[in-house]
Design an enzyme around this catalytic site. Structure first.
Site, PDB file in Angstrom:
ATOM      1  N   ASP A   1      -9.835  -5.534  -4.198  1.00  0.00           N
ATOM      2  CA  ASP A   1      -8.538  -4.179  -3.562  1.00  0.00           C
ATOM      3  C   ASP A   1     -10.236  -3.459  -3.080  1.00  0.00           C
ATOM      4  O   ASP A   1     -10.303  -3.018  -3.911  1.00  0.00           O
ATOM      5  CB  ASP A   1      -7.618  -4.287  -3.892  1.00  0.00           C
ATOM      6  CG  ASP A   1      -7.105  -2.926  -3.457  1.00  0.00           C
ATOM      7  OD1 ASP A   1      -7.437  -2.694  -1.984  1.00  0.00           O
ATOM      8  OD2 ASP A   1      -5.917  -2.623  -2.934  1.00  0.00           O
TER       9      ASP A   1
ATOM     10  N   HIS B   1      -6.879  -6.175   0.078  1.00  0.00           N
ATOM     11  CA  HIS B   1      -6.080  -4.946  -0.236  1.00  0.00           C
ATOM     12  C   HIS B   1      -5.018  -5.926   1.092  1.00  0.00           C
ATOM     13  O   HIS B   1      -3.364  -6.111   0.379  1.00  0.00           O
ATOM     14  CB  HIS B   1      -6.329  -3.341   0.423  1.00  0.00           C
ATOM     15  CG  HIS B   1      -5.290  -2.846   0.641  1.00  0.00           C
ATOM     16  ND1 HIS B   1      -4.823  -2.363  -0.937  1.00  0.00           N
ATOM     17  CD2 HIS B   1      -4.568  -2.368   1.419  1.00  0.00           C
ATOM     18  CE1 HIS B   1      -4.230  -1.220  -0.527  1.00  0.00           C
ATOM     19  NE2 HIS B   1      -3.952  -1.312   0.996  1.00  0.00           N
TER      20      HIS B   1
ATOM     21  N   SER C   1       0.597  -1.304   0.166  1.00  0.00           N
ATOM     22  CA  SER C   1      -0.218   0.046  -0.620  1.00  0.00           C
ATOM     23  C   SER C   1       0.925   1.767  -0.290  1.00  0.00           C
ATOM     24  O   SER C   1       1.354   1.035  -0.750  1.00  0.00           O
ATOM     25  CB  SER C   1      -0.702   0.298   0.928  1.00  0.00           C
ATOM     26  OG  SER C   1      -1.730   0.753   0.936  1.00  0.00           O
TER      27      SER C   1
END
Length: 257
Positions: A175, A208, A77
């Protein structure tokens, strides 16, 4: 070989623990720094800046490069955003991206305005498909910190043409945090010769936070094999790779947004 792993926004290194263990068990030196403002209480994010995060990963990288002949960097991320940043200002031997943030939900674009009248928003953590697994992310997020995250993303996007290390990109098919436009922007802004050699690995069974999800073993084994191969080439050549160098032209433009 050294491997630097960088966690995501509002999270902490625990979400990367098994990834680091896999690499450590394979004989590599692993560093998983805690980003400023993280791993304590959400209020500690209120006064942290994008510069603080950049300086933290630069320091962690330099410490690892001083110890190891070669360094790879991986991130989840916003940790992926910082991985690209290091790819532009240092000379890593490989970059691993797990659902990297080069775009973000549209609401975050207004954080610079929202912070004047909305101090916090709810947690953005915990996007994991696997049952019984949770991410220990903050339960609240200061909007000032969201604004700094968007500034980091904007800065790093401008620096993507300076990335020249080999890349492995892990992307979840579902995601709920980072939109697919992130990958499109990433590919668009890379040098063509780098873009054409990106190894893309689809994660079909993860959301995610894929390093805690069903496809985590695929991430771990793929990156371990890549790092093993780099280390073997290093031993065969008897020379030091690029881990200690800087991209001076790019580094000079890194500060400021």
């Amino acid at each position: 070989m050294g491997v630097l792993l960088i966690h995501g926004f509002t999270s902490n290194p625990a979400c990367l623990g098994d990834w680091g263990k896999t690499l450590h068990d394979a004989g590599h030196t692993v560093s998983m720094p805690l980003l400023p403002g993280h791993g304590t209480r959400w209020q500690d994010l209120e006064s942290v800046t994008a510069d603080d995060w950049c300086q933290a990963v630069e320091s962690a990288y330099d410490a690892l490069a001083a110890e190891c002949d070669s360094v790879a960097v991986g991130g989840l991320s916003m940790g992926g955003t910082l991985t690209a940043y290091l790819g532009a200002v240092r000379r890593p031997d490989h970059l691993f991206f797990v659902n990297p943030a080069f775009t973000y939900p549209s609401m975050a674009s207004f954080a610079g305005v929202m912070k004047r009248f909305l101090p916090t928003v709810g947690s953005i953590g915990g996007d994991v498909r696997k049952e019984g697994v949770s991410e220990t992310a903050y339960e609240r997020v200061p909007v000032t910190a969201v604004d700094q995250m968007t500034r980091l993303v904007a800065r790093t996007r401008r620096m993507l043409p300076g990335v020249d290390a080999p890349i492995t990109l892990f992307r979840s098919t579902v995601d709920h945090i980072i939109p697919d436009s992130s990958v499109r922007v990433f590919y668009r802004d890379l040098q063509s010769r780098v873009r054409d050699q990106v190894r893309y690995v689809e994660l079909r069974n993860s959301y995610h936070v894929a390093t805690l999800d069903e496809d985590a073993p695929l991430i771990f084994s793929t990156s371990r094999d890549e790092v093993d191969e780099i280390a073997q080439r290093l031993r065969a050549s008897g020379g030091k790779h690029n881990s200690g160098g800087k991209h001076d032209a790019v580094a000079n433009t890194a500060k400021g947004v």
